[in-house]
Design a protein around this motif. Structure first.
Motif, PDB file in Angstrom:
ATOM      1  N   LEU A 191      33.880  31.906 -11.572  1.00  0.00           N
ATOM      2  CA  LEU A 191      33.467  32.673 -12.715  1.00  0.00           C
ATOM      3  C   LEU A 191      32.175  32.183 -13.167  1.00  0.00           C
ATOM      4  O   LEU A 191      31.360  33.185 -13.676  1.00  0.00           O
ATOM      5  CB  LEU A 191      34.509  32.568 -13.849  1.00  0.00           C
ATOM      6  N   GLU A 192      31.965  30.986 -13.261  1.00  0.00           N
ATOM      7  CA  GLU A 192      30.589  30.487 -13.504  1.00  0.00           C
ATOM      8  C   GLU A 192      29.411  30.994 -12.581  1.00  0.00           C
ATOM      9  O   GLU A 192      28.383  31.283 -13.142  1.00  0.00           O
ATOM     10  CB  GLU A 192      30.285  29.063 -13.576  1.00  0.00           C
ATOM     11  N   ARG A 193      29.628  31.155 -11.400  1.00  0.00           N
ATOM     12  CA  ARG A 193      28.533  31.418 -10.495  1.00  0.00           C
ATOM     13  C   ARG A 193      28.460  32.775 -10.306  1.00  0.00           C
ATOM     14  O   ARG A 193      27.317  33.429  -9.956  1.00  0.00           O
ATOM     15  CB  ARG A 193      28.909  30.938  -8.892  1.00  0.00           C
ATOM     16  N   SER A 194      29.765  33.554 -10.387  1.00  0.00           N
ATOM     17  CA  SER A 194      29.694  35.024  -9.826  1.00  0.00           C
ATOM     18  C   SER A 194      29.883  36.174 -10.967  1.00  0.00           C
ATOM     19  O   SER A 194      30.683  35.739 -12.184  1.00  0.00           O
ATOM     20  CB  SER A 194      30.625  35.245  -8.882  1.00  0.00           C
ATOM     21  N   ASP A 195      29.571  37.351 -10.694  1.00  0.00           N
ATOM     22  CA  ASP A 195      29.736  38.453 -11.754  1.00  0.00           C
ATOM     23  C   ASP A 195      31.113  38.985 -11.561  1.00  0.00           C
ATOM     24  O   ASP A 195      31.798  39.609 -12.467  1.00  0.00           O
ATOM     25  CB  ASP A 195      28.788  39.615 -11.648  1.00  0.00           C
ATOM     26  N   LEU A 196      31.624  38.865 -10.237  1.00  0.00           N
ATOM     27  CA  LEU A 196      32.664  39.354 -10.073  1.00  0.00           C
ATOM     28  C   LEU A 196      33.685  38.304  -9.067  1.00  0.00           C
ATOM     29  O   LEU A 196      33.255  37.745  -8.219  1.00  0.00           O
ATOM     30  CB  LEU A 196      32.622  40.586  -9.120  1.00  0.00           C
ATOM     31  N   VAL A 197      34.800  37.928  -9.589  1.00  0.00           N
ATOM     32  CA  VAL A 197      35.723  37.170  -8.930  1.00  0.00           C
ATOM     33  C   VAL A 197      36.974  38.077  -8.455  1.00  0.00           C
ATOM     34  O   VAL A 197      37.492  38.632  -9.397  1.00  0.00           O
ATOM     35  CB  VAL A 197      36.257  35.969  -9.779  1.00  0.00           C
ATOM     36  N   ILE A 198      37.080  38.007  -7.253  1.00  0.00           N
ATOM     37  CA  ILE A 198      38.386  38.646  -6.688  1.00  0.00           C
ATOM     38  C   ILE A 198      39.478  37.589  -6.098  1.00  0.00           C
ATOM     39  O   ILE A 198      39.278  36.671  -5.291  1.00  0.00           O
ATOM     40  CB  ILE A 198      38.081  39.730  -5.443  1.00  0.00           C
ATOM     41  N   VAL A 199      40.624  37.663  -6.577  1.00  0.00           N
ATOM     42  CA  VAL A 199      41.754  36.514  -6.378  1.00  0.00           C
ATOM     43  C   VAL A 199      42.933  37.405  -5.506  1.00  0.00           C
ATOM     44  O   VAL A 199      43.157  38.650  -5.973  1.00  0.00           O
ATOM     45  CB  VAL A 199      42.451  36.104  -7.545  1.00  0.00           C
ATOM     46  N   THR A 200      43.215  36.982  -4.437  1.00  0.00           N
ATOM     47  CA  THR A 200      44.221  37.634  -3.790  1.00  0.00           C
ATOM     48  C   THR A 200      45.336  36.608  -3.509  1.00  0.00           C
ATOM     49  O   THR A 200      45.091  35.533  -3.159  1.00  0.00           O
ATOM     50  CB  THR A 200      43.721  38.014  -2.242  1.00  0.00           C
ATOM     51  N   GLY A 201      46.670  37.362  -3.630  1.00  0.00           N
ATOM     52  CA  GLY A 201      47.808  36.296  -3.451  1.00  0.00           C
ATOM     53  C   GLY A 201      48.336  35.731  -4.672  1.00  0.00           C
ATOM     54  O   GLY A 201      47.520  35.766  -5.617  1.00  0.00           O
ATOM     55  N   GLY A 202      49.636  35.310  -4.617  1.00  0.00           N
ATOM     56  CA  GLY A 202      50.054  34.603  -5.752  1.00  0.00           C
ATOM     57  C   GLY A 202      50.798  35.405  -6.845  1.00  0.00           C
ATOM     58  O   GLY A 202      50.540  35.080  -8.019  1.00  0.00           O
ATOM     59  N   LEU A 203      50.881  36.559  -6.728  1.00  0.00           N
ATOM     60  CA  LEU A 203      51.493  37.610  -7.467  1.00  0.00           C
ATOM     61  C   LEU A 203      52.852  38.118  -7.488  1.00  0.00           C
ATOM     62  O   LEU A 203      53.279  38.688  -8.384  1.00  0.00           O
ATOM     63  CB  LEU A 203      50.282  39.080  -7.704  1.00  0.00           C
ATOM     64  N   GLY A 204      53.443  37.314  -6.663  1.00  0.00           N
ATOM     65  CA  GLY A 204      55.016  37.577  -6.464  1.00  0.00           C
ATOM     66  C   GLY A 204      55.581  37.182  -7.676  1.00  0.00           C
ATOM     67  O   GLY A 204      55.443  36.543  -8.651  1.00  0.00           O
ATOM     68  N   PRO A 205      56.962  37.198  -7.651  1.00  0.00           N
ATOM     69  CA  PRO A 205      58.034  36.969  -8.735  1.00  0.00           C
ATOM     70  C   PRO A 205      58.378  35.570  -8.676  1.00  0.00           C
ATOM     71  O   PRO A 205      59.032  34.980  -9.728  1.00  0.00           O
ATOM     72  CB  PRO A 205      59.122  37.878  -8.413  1.00  0.00           C
ATOM     73  N   THR A 206      58.099  34.760  -7.687  1.00  0.00           N
ATOM     74  CA  THR A 206      58.615  33.408  -7.426  1.00  0.00           C
ATOM     75  C   THR A 206      57.754  32.404  -8.224  1.00  0.00           C
ATOM     76  O   THR A 206      56.816  32.515  -8.587  1.00  0.00           O
ATOM     77  CB  THR A 206      58.932  32.981  -6.219  1.00  0.00           C
ATOM     78  N   ASP A 207      58.482  31.240  -8.350  1.00  0.00           N
ATOM     79  CA  ASP A 207      57.861  29.969  -9.014  1.00  0.00           C
ATOM     80  C   ASP A 207      56.559  29.669  -8.414  1.00  0.00           C
ATOM     81  O   ASP A 207      55.546  29.005  -9.180  1.00  0.00           O
ATOM     82  CB  ASP A 207      58.829  28.941  -8.998  1.00  0.00           C
ATOM     83  N   ASP A 208      56.247  30.052  -7.268  1.00  0.00           N
ATOM     84  CA  ASP A 208      55.087  29.375  -6.574  1.00  0.00           C
ATOM     85  C   ASP A 208      54.183  30.544  -6.679  1.00  0.00           C
ATOM     86  O   ASP A 208      52.882  30.230  -6.146  1.00  0.00           O
ATOM     87  CB  ASP A 208      55.137  29.025  -5.136  1.00  0.00           C
ATOM     88  N   ASP A 209      54.357  31.619  -7.352  1.00  0.00           N
ATOM     89  CA  ASP A 209      53.345  32.614  -7.423  1.00  0.00           C
ATOM     90  C   ASP A 209      52.735  32.463  -8.963  1.00  0.00           C
ATOM     91  O   ASP A 209      53.200  32.807  -9.888  1.00  0.00           O
ATOM     92  CB  ASP A 209      53.735  33.876  -7.539  1.00  0.00           C
ATOM     93  N   LEU A 210      51.443  31.817  -9.000  1.00  0.00           N
ATOM     94  CA  LEU A 210      51.086  31.225 -10.210  1.00  0.00           C
ATOM     95  C   LEU A 210      49.581  31.962 -10.651  1.00  0.00           C
ATOM     96  O   LEU A 210      49.089  31.510 -11.627  1.00  0.00           O
ATOM     97  CB  LEU A 210      50.774  29.732 -10.031  1.00  0.00           C
TER      98      LEU A 210
END
Ligand code: ATP
Ligand code: MG
Length: 433
Positions: A65-84
């Protein structure tokens, strides 16, 4: 308006998932995302793969976020404990999480429509950092999120590609094109045969380095595959015509420097270029392969419609096959060896005669790792073209078996091209001495 140098939006991509750090899974989402951002003229500054660890993810996210205007994150949106992802991003932004009743409702209905009760864990997917916009997920339960934070924009997308892709497309039309403004990326790919990467660099660098400081700056990168070197030219700007003009000019300069070694400026592959040259003359080709085991023919026939000009191909691996199927004299093989210019020439003449084609191509060589001699080391390959003129050359390719085969097949097809164009055949892989 002429192309003022325009600063394009900068983006970082973060792929989340410990499985992406194993040797069995690969992050392909970032490639899809990069392609999409490229088309919008958004520059991908960097990309990262982060395991399912909340503190690591928050730290990487913060630095992106410091370097970029846009940050796209993919993954880790699931319902389980390892989705953070949700939690880590709200940590990093210092935003509280709220339960979004409409998301909860949508997820619950997804389950009830299939006659199931929503597991309590799925409630987590309704937790969103305050102020986030929800991106609908028609193909799964995890909704995506769009967050505008001060001057920055953040997209959280699901990991499964079939869920990520449509959401990304939606994001392009709803949020990204507006943010990207008018800046667009224009690119050209130039393909070169017969020269090493360092030779292409030596020939072209003095020219392309000047393009960086011109009014419409052009960035150039070099890529090498066995036999083929690519020059990728790209330029950004709001004035698409100015960008195209600058690229046309640049391509013209490189054409003058590289001559017939430059075989494609329009995306066509080598085999497509050769196919077009044959079709234009209404000529056909027949191929006799030894050490390449059919690889050259396989490449030629990768082109849809190649049946118009590929007549036949014979893999004549043994000496007996070269004699029985191509008419190569036994004594010639005995005296000069199966890997020799006279045998290659006889193979090419033999196949074109038997197939009654205008062009014959033959390849015979030592792919290794065994079979080399001091006089004919591993990687020695003779290639002959029997066409409007008869040409035969001995090459020395470096690398393992697969590499030698791949180089030989490519170079053989390029020899056909050069013969049809009446162009020089003294390429960089010619065996010296
Ligand atoms: P889910 O609800 O399925 O858990 P999610 O957003 O949590 O969604 P992940 O659990 O991170 O997604 O990933 C689910 C699957 O999607 C992974 O097992 C993997 O097969 C695929 N996947 C995740 N990330 C990527 C990626 N960057 N590139 C390609 N495939 C990916
Ligand atoms: Mg998951």
């Amino acid at each position: 308006m002429t192309g003022e140098p325009v600063r394009s939006l900068r983006a970082s991509i973060i792929a989340v998932g410990s499985e992406l750090l194993t040797s069995t899974r690969i992050d392909t989402n970032s490639l899809t995302i990069t392609e999409t951002l490229d088309a919008l003229g958004i520059e991908v500054r960097d990309k990262m793969v982060v395991g399912d660890r909340r503190a690591d993810l928050a730290a990487q996210f913060r630095s992106a976020l410091e370097r970029s205007d846009l940050v796209i994150v993919t993954g880790g949106l699931g319902p389980t404990d390892d989705d953070l992802t949700r939690e880590a991003v709200s940590d990093a932004l210092g935003l509280p999480m709220d339960e979004d009743p409409s998301i909860l409702d949508t997820i619950r209905r997804r389950f009830t429509s299939r006659g199931l009760r929503m597991p309590e864990v799925n409630r987590r997917q309704a937790q969103v950092p305050r102020g986030a916009t929800v991106l609908a997920n028609p193909n799964g339960s995890a909704p995506g999120l769009w967050i505008e934070h001060r001057t920055k924009a953040i997209a959280l997308l699901p990991g499964p590609p079939r869920e990520m892709r449509p959401m990304l497309q939606q994001l392009v039309s709803d949020q990204l094109s507006r943010r990207a403004g008018d800046v667009r990326l224009r690119r050209r790919v130039l393909k070169i045969a017969g020269r090493t990467e360092s030779r292409v660099e030596e020939l072209t660098q003095p020219t392309y380095s000047r393009w960086l400081s011109q009014t419409q700056p052009i960035e150039t990168t070099i890529l090498a595959t066995p036999g083929q070197i690519e020059l990728h030219l790209s330029t950004r700007g709001a004035d698409v015509e100015a960008a195209e003009r600058a690229l046309d000019q640049a391509v013209g300069e490189l054409e003058a420097i590289l001559g017939t070694d430059l075989f494609s400026t329009d995306g066509r592959s080598l085999e497509e270029v050769v196919g077009d040259l044959l079709k234009r003359r209404v000529w056909r080709i027949a191929v006799a392969e030894s050490c390449t085991g059919g690889l050259a023919t396989s490449r030629l026939t990768d082109v849809p419609g190649s049946s118009a000009y590929v007549e036949r191909s014979i893999v004549a691996y043994s000496n007996d096959a070269k004699t029985a199927l191509l008419g190569v004299a036994e004594e010639l093989i005995r005296e000069r060896g199966a890997v020799s210019e006279p045998v290659a020439a006889a193979m090419a003449a033999g196949i074109s005669k038997r197939a009654s084609t205008e062009v014959g191509l033959a390849i015979t060589g030592i792919a290794g790792p065994g079979g080399g001699t001091p006089e004919k080391p591993v990687g020695t390959v003779c290639i002959a073209v029997d066409g409007p003129v008869a040409v035969v050359r001995t090459f020395r390719f470096l690398g393992g078996r697969e590499m030698v085969k791949s180089f030989a097949a490519f170079t053989a097809i390029d020899m056909v091209r050069r013969t049809l164009l009446d162009a020089p055949t003294d390429v960089d892989w010619i065996k010296k001495g």
